[in-house]
Scaffold this active site. Structure first.
Site, mmCIF file in Angstrom:
data_model
loop_
_atom_site.group_PDB
_atom_site.id
_atom_site.type_symbol
_atom_site.label_atom_id
_atom_site.label_comp_id
_atom_site.label_asym_id
_atom_site.label_seq_id
_atom_site.Cartn_x
_atom_site.Cartn_y
_atom_site.Cartn_z
ATOM 1 N N LYS A 1 0.800 -1.229 0.000
ATOM 2 C CA LYS A 1 0.000 0.000 0.000
ATOM 3 C C LYS A 1 0.834 1.281 0.000
ATOM 4 O O LYS A 1 0.397 2.315 -0.527
ATOM 5 C CB LYS A 1 -0.941 0.001 1.202
ATOM 6 C CG LYS A 1 -2.119 -0.947 1.088
ATOM 7 C CD LYS A 1 -3.127 -0.468 0.074
ATOM 8 C CE LYS A 1 -4.420 -1.277 0.137
ATOM 9 N NZ LYS A 1 -5.419 -0.782 -0.838
ATOM 10 N N SER B 1 0.661 -10.118 -0.945
ATOM 11 C CA SER B 1 0.479 -8.665 -0.934
ATOM 12 C C SER B 1 0.600 -8.016 0.436
ATOM 13 O O SER B 1 0.791 -6.801 0.518
ATOM 14 C CB SER B 1 -0.880 -8.312 -1.543
ATOM 15 O OG SER B 1 -1.927 -8.980 -0.854
#
Length: 405
Positions: free
Chosen positions: A52, A306
């Site tokens: 992110k 991720s």
């Protein structure tokens, strides 16, 4: 503004020295399971524990001086919050981040440690989003969307360039998908830099918003049903990501809760990596394919891990679920004669075959039991499906009537 290779490369230049090039690791166990070479992109080892920060930093670095002076506001349950908080600290921008009141304490603490002001509001991320938008309107602060902005998509897409540099012969990239910023960015970069590479979005089947949008031909909202993969539990795909994914024809697959928990357990046991359930979605897709006995992914395959920001309490529950899904726990219900030594003889059979008793319930009051019978329920730790079959066969050979499950 469109997002293509030029935009992703520009974002990569801005991120030079800001993000780490996370490792790409071979996975022998997955390669053997699916019959092609599999590598794991360990983005869970990125700064703040997820991808992110890539998109957050690019978006915020491009704000005007006036916008930076007004500060930023965001809403998140964890990963986006930490990405925005770190980017704000690096850029000298004041950040206010709204999080649900039951957000995981480690994620709240990490966000505050980066210097952001955290305000706990509401029960869901949607409640936090409303509060964040209200704050932005009231103060003039800039709202930083977690995925639905071209700068964010371009920043996330830099991960695709990393994969290509580390594995030039990659043929398939499996990317966990919630709102779509990461997979759209990766797809946009690779569509030009390596058009032979197939990018596949992987969603939790419980919240398959992109699949629904593809069927409808436009963005739609779907119910957010409970899923352990809270990081990708997004009920509406972003408009910017959807337009990119639709134009590029990116495929989507769904994974079950069992697939996700098995994947997290496998990554922890065999790759020695701590990954959150959402971050293991690509691995879950590979395990599901192996179970079906098909090979839908051309290798070498890169599965993107991720994120790794998982609450230890959630991790404990998910690992337990994964052990059940992987055939490591056996549930038994056995009828015994109500005589001294009956239970001891049963437990001796289990002990000889290397079983560990996790839980046992010895009941005499179940409906339907005769006066000289007891019902014994056991949860037994085994070494896997093959061991379970051996144990059940041994019990039946000893004359026990039982139901496994």
């Amino acid at each position: 503004m469109t997002v293509g290779l030029a935009e992703v490369r520009a974002a990569a230049r801005e991120l030079d020295g800001v993000v780490k090039e996370t490792p790409l690791l071979d996975s022998r166990v997955l390669s053997e399971a699916v019959g092609v070479d599999v590598l794991l992109k360990a983005e869970n080892l990125q700064r703040t524990g997820s991808f992110k920060v890539r998109g957050a930093y690019v978006r915020m670095s491009r704000l005007t001086a006036d916008e930076k002076a007004r500060g930023v506001v965001a809403a998140s349950a964890g990963n986006h919050a930490q990405g925005v908080a770190l980017a704000a600290a690096l850029l000298g921008i004041r950040a206010v981040i709204f999080m649900p009141v039951d957000a995981a304490l480690p994620k709240v603490a990490a966000t505050r440690e980066h210097g952001a002001e955290v305000r706990l509001v509401g029960l869901t991320v949607d409640d936090a989003l409303v509060a964040a938008h209200d704050e932005a309107e009231r103060t003039g602060a800039v709202f930083i969307h977690p995925f639905d902005h071209p700068d964010v998509v371009a920043g996330q897409g830099t991960l695709g360039l990393d994969v290509l540099a580390q594995c030039p012969d990659v043929r398939t990239v499996l990317v966990p998908m919630g709102g779509g910023g990461l997979v759209a960015g990766v797809a946009a970069a690779l569509a030009e830099a390596a058009p032979h590479v197939r990018v596949v979005a992987v969603q939790a089947s419980q919240v398959a918003s992109y699949g629904a949008a593809r069927e409808a031909g436009h963005v739609v909202s779907v119910p957010v049903r409970p899923t352990m993969a809270d990081g990708i539990a997004v009920g509406r795909t972003g408009q910017v990501p959807f337009e990119l994914l639709d134009r590029l024809g990116v495929d989507v697959v769904g994974v079950s809760e069992d697939d996700l928990s098995r994947a997290l357990l496998l990554v922890a046991e065999r790759a020695k990596l701590l990954v959150e359930p959402a971050g293991a979605a690509g691995v879950a897709a590979l395990l599901a394919a192996a179970d079906r006995g098909d090979s839908p992914f051309e290798g070498p395959v890169v599965a993107v891990l991720s994120g790794g920001n998982v609450d230890p309490v959630v991790l404990l529950r998910v690992i337990r679920h994964g052990l059940v899904a992987a055939g490591r726990y056996l549930q038994l219900r056995i009828m015994l004669d109500d005589r001294p030594g009956s239970l001891a003889r049963l437990l001796e059979i289990l002990a000889v075959r290397g079983c560990n008793i996790m839980h046992i319930d010895h009941g005499r009051t179940d409906v339907g039991l005769s006066v000289d019978t007891v019902a014994v329920r056991l949860q037994v730790e085994t070494k896997g499906p093959g061991h379970q079959e051996e144990v059940v066969a041994a019990l039946r050979e000893a004359g026990y009537a039982l139901v496994a499950g």
